[in-house]
Design a protein around this motif. Structure first.
Motif, PDB file in Angstrom:
ATOM      1  N   ASN A   1       5.549 -12.818  15.916  1.00  0.00           N
ATOM      2  CA  ASN A   1       5.322 -12.157  14.633  1.00  0.00           C
ATOM      3  C   ASN A   1       4.056 -11.306  14.672  1.00  0.00           C
ATOM      4  O   ASN A   1       4.032 -10.148  14.217  1.00  0.00           O
ATOM      5  CB  ASN A   1       5.210 -13.235  13.550  1.00  0.00           C
ATOM      6  N   ILE A   2       2.982 -11.861  15.202  1.00  0.00           N
ATOM      7  CA  ILE A   2       1.700 -11.149  15.284  1.00  0.00           C
ATOM      8  C   ILE A   2       1.810  -9.966  16.238  1.00  0.00           C
ATOM      9  O   ILE A   2       1.331  -8.865  15.941  1.00  0.00           O
ATOM     10  CB  ILE A   2       0.595 -12.122  15.709  1.00  0.00           C
ATOM     11  N   ALA A   3       2.440 -10.185  17.394  1.00  0.00           N
ATOM     12  CA  ALA A   3       2.603  -9.089  18.346  1.00  0.00           C
ATOM     13  C   ALA A   3       3.377  -7.931  17.717  1.00  0.00           C
ATOM     14  O   ALA A   3       3.034  -6.753  17.908  1.00  0.00           O
ATOM     15  CB  ALA A   3       3.312  -9.590  19.597  1.00  0.00           C
ATOM     16  N   HIS A   4       4.422  -8.254  16.954  1.00  0.00           N
ATOM     17  CA  HIS A   4       5.188  -7.215  16.249  1.00  0.00           C
ATOM     18  C   HIS A   4       4.300  -6.444  15.288  1.00  0.00           C
ATOM     19  O   HIS A   4       4.343  -5.213  15.217  1.00  0.00           O
ATOM     20  CB  HIS A   4       6.353  -7.877  15.506  1.00  0.00           C
ATOM     21  N   GLY A   5       3.439  -7.157  14.547  1.00  0.00           N
ATOM     22  CA  GLY A   5       2.579  -6.500  13.564  1.00  0.00           C
ATOM     23  C   GLY A   5       1.490  -5.648  14.181  1.00  0.00           C
ATOM     24  O   GLY A   5       1.021  -4.682  13.568  1.00  0.00           O
ATOM     25  N   PHE A   6       1.070  -5.987  15.410  1.00  0.00           N
ATOM     26  CA  PHE A   6      -0.007  -5.263  16.062  1.00  0.00           C
ATOM     27  C   PHE A   6       0.484  -4.278  17.125  1.00  0.00           C
ATOM     28  O   PHE A   6      -0.328  -3.644  17.791  1.00  0.00           O
ATOM     29  CB  PHE A   6      -0.978  -6.253  16.717  1.00  0.00           C
ATOM     30  N   ALA A   7       1.795  -4.143  17.275  1.00  0.00           N
ATOM     31  CA  ALA A   7       2.327  -3.309  18.347  1.00  0.00           C
ATOM     32  C   ALA A   7       1.908  -1.851  18.196  1.00  0.00           C
ATOM     33  O   ALA A   7       1.558  -1.188  19.174  1.00  0.00           O
ATOM     34  CB  ALA A   7       3.850  -3.419  18.379  1.00  0.00           C
ATOM     35  N   GLU A   8       1.937  -1.351  16.993  1.00  0.00           N
ATOM     36  CA  GLU A   8       1.591   0.045  16.718  1.00  0.00           C
ATOM     37  C   GLU A   8       0.469   0.067  15.689  1.00  0.00           C
ATOM     38  O   GLU A   8       0.539  -0.636  14.681  1.00  0.00           O
ATOM     39  CB  GLU A   8       2.815   0.782  16.171  1.00  0.00           C
ATOM     40  N   PRO A   9      -0.597   0.848  15.921  1.00  0.00           N
ATOM     41  CA  PRO A   9      -1.694   0.878  14.957  1.00  0.00           C
ATOM     42  C   PRO A   9      -1.238   1.408  13.595  1.00  0.00           C
ATOM     43  O   PRO A   9      -0.489   2.382  13.516  1.00  0.00           O
ATOM     44  CB  PRO A   9      -2.709   1.831  15.600  1.00  0.00           C
ATOM     45  N   PHE A  10      -1.687   0.745  12.537  1.00  0.00           N
ATOM     46  CA  PHE A  10      -1.440   1.187  11.170  1.00  0.00           C
ATOM     47  C   PHE A  10      -2.777   1.486  10.505  1.00  0.00           C
ATOM     48  O   PHE A  10      -3.769   0.805  10.778  1.00  0.00           O
ATOM     49  CB  PHE A  10      -0.723   0.101  10.366  1.00  0.00           C
TER      50      PHE A  10
ATOM     51  N   ILE B   1       1.476   1.177   6.419  1.00  0.00           N
ATOM     52  CA  ILE B   1       1.115  -0.206   6.087  1.00  0.00           C
ATOM     53  C   ILE B   1       1.845  -1.174   7.005  1.00  0.00           C
ATOM     54  O   ILE B   1       3.078  -1.257   6.991  1.00  0.00           O
ATOM     55  CB  ILE B   1       1.464  -0.542   4.616  1.00  0.00           C
ATOM     56  N   GLY B   2       1.084  -1.917   7.799  1.00  0.00           N
ATOM     57  CA  GLY B   2       1.646  -3.003   8.595  1.00  0.00           C
ATOM     58  C   GLY B   2       1.469  -4.328   7.874  1.00  0.00           C
ATOM     59  O   GLY B   2       0.582  -4.479   7.032  1.00  0.00           O
ATOM     60  N   TYR B   3       2.314  -5.296   8.209  1.00  0.00           N
ATOM     61  CA  TYR B   3       2.297  -6.568   7.487  1.00  0.00           C
ATOM     62  C   TYR B   3       2.692  -7.699   8.430  1.00  0.00           C
ATOM     63  O   TYR B   3       3.763  -7.653   9.044  1.00  0.00           O
ATOM     64  CB  TYR B   3       3.275  -6.483   6.310  1.00  0.00           C
ATOM     65  N   VAL B   4       1.819  -8.682   8.552  1.00  0.00           N
ATOM     66  CA  VAL B   4       2.138  -9.902   9.289  1.00  0.00           C
ATOM     67  C   VAL B   4       2.272 -11.016   8.268  1.00  0.00           C
ATOM     68  O   VAL B   4       1.279 -11.453   7.677  1.00  0.00           O
ATOM     69  CB  VAL B   4       1.058 -10.246  10.331  1.00  0.00           C
ATOM     70  N   SER B   5       3.496 -11.466   8.039  1.00  0.00           N
ATOM     71  CA  SER B   5       3.761 -12.512   7.054  1.00  0.00           C
ATOM     72  C   SER B   5       3.571 -13.880   7.687  1.00  0.00           C
ATOM     73  O   SER B   5       3.278 -14.010   8.880  1.00  0.00           O
ATOM     74  CB  SER B   5       5.175 -12.371   6.498  1.00  0.00           C
TER      75      SER B   5
END
Length: 245
Positions: free
Chosen positions: A162-171, A95-99
Motif C-alpha cells: 500500500n505504501i509503495a503504491h502511494g509513494f511510487a510517483e511524486p505528488f 493528491i496521493g493517498y495512503v489509506s
C-alpha cells in the motif's frame, strides 16, 4: 513555503440509518492551510473525524459545508462539489493517498499494483516496474512475493505494498492515514525515511500519526481536531520539545 491546500470552515456529519436515522455530527469549522514541503499532523481523540478529513480532501467523502481548494496548473480548484472527472484528474496528478487498508483487484501482482500510478501517468512499463521493484526492496518486501497478488499477504506486508503504491510517483500533496500502524520497528523506519524524503523534496504531507516520536520527527505543525471543531494549526518551531496538549 507556498500554500498548496486551503481548508475553510469544513463540516461533516453522518446519518445512521440502522439506528433510526440518528444524526451524528463529526466535526465543524475546520480551517487550515498546507504548504509545499510542510508536514502537518492531524491530532485528536478517536472518533474526532481525522480519517474523514483525509477522505474529504481526497474526494471520497462529501463535505457537508465549507471549502477545500488545491493548486493545480497555477490556479485553485475547489474539491467540495467537484465533478467526478475533476476528482479523478486530481487523484492522478495532484493528491496521493495512503489509506489504512489495501484495496486491490484480485489476481493482480503486487509489482503491478505498485507500478499502476506510474503507468497512469504514461511512464514506460519497464521504468514503472523498475521503480516499483526499488520501492518494494526498500520496504523490505521479499522478492519472492513481488509476482504474487497480495490478498493472502500478512497485514504488515499488505501495508508495505500500500505504501509503495502511494509513494511510487511524486505528488504535490500526500495524505497519510496511520501509514506505520501495522509495521515493525525496521519497516516503520523505512517508511519514516520515505516520508522525510518526499517532504524535503517539496511534497506537502498531511497525516495521522498516533506515535508521539513520529510526530516530533516529521511535523512542522499540528492541526488539533476535537469532535466538533478545530483550532487550526499549531506551529512546530522546536520539534525536540513535547507537543502542547
Amino acid at each position: 513555503m507556498t500554500t498548496i491546500l486551503k481548508v475553510r470552515d469544513l463540516a461533516k456529519s453522518f446519518t445512521l440509518h440502522l439506528q433510526g436515522g440518528t444524526h451524528l455530527p463529526v466535526l465543524s469549522s475546520l480551517s487550515f492551510d498546507l504548504k509545499r514541503g510542510q508536514c502537518l499532523v492531524l491530532r485528536g481523540p478517536s472518533g474526532s473525524g481525522k480519517s474523514s478529513i483525509l477522505k474529504m480532501i481526497y474526494g471520497t467523502y462529501p463535505a457537508e459545508e465549507g471549502s477545500i481548494q488545491v493548486v493545480r496548473d497555477g490556479g485553485w480548484i475547489e474539491i467540495v462539489g467537484a465533478e467526478s472527472h475533476v476528482l479523478r484528474a486530481l487523484r492522478r496528478n495532484t493528491i496521493g493517498y495512503v489509506s489504512q487498508f489495501l484495496r486491490v483487484i484480485p489476481r493482480v501482482s503486487c509489482l503491478d499494483i505498485v507500478a499502476e500510478p506510474l503507468l497512469a501517468r504514461g511512464r514506460p512499463r519497464s521504468e514503472a516496474l523498475d521503480r516499483a521493484a526499488a520501492l518494494l526492496e526498500r520496504l523490505n518486501l521479499p522478492a519472492r512475493l513481488w509476482d504474487l497478488p497480495p490478498a493472502t499477504f500478512s497485514g504488515g506486508e499488505q501495508q508495505r505494498v500500500n505504501i509503495a503504491h502511494g509513494f511510487a510517483e511524486p505528488f504535490p500533496i500526500l495524505l497519510l492515514d496511520e501509514p506505520t500502524a501495522s509495521l515493525d520497528a525496521e519497516n516503520r523506519e523505512a517508511v519514516m525515511s520515505l516520508i522525510e524524503e518526499v517532504r524535503d523534496n517539496g511534497t506537502a504531507v498531511l497525516g495521522i500519526f498516533h506515535d508521539e516520536a513520529q510526530r516530533r520527527r516529521l511535523a512542522n505543525g499540528i492541526v488539533e481536531v476535537d469532535r466538533f471543531s478545530t483550532s487550526g494549526t499549531i506551529p512546530h518551531r522546536d520539534v525536540t520539545q513535547p507537543l502542547q496538549n
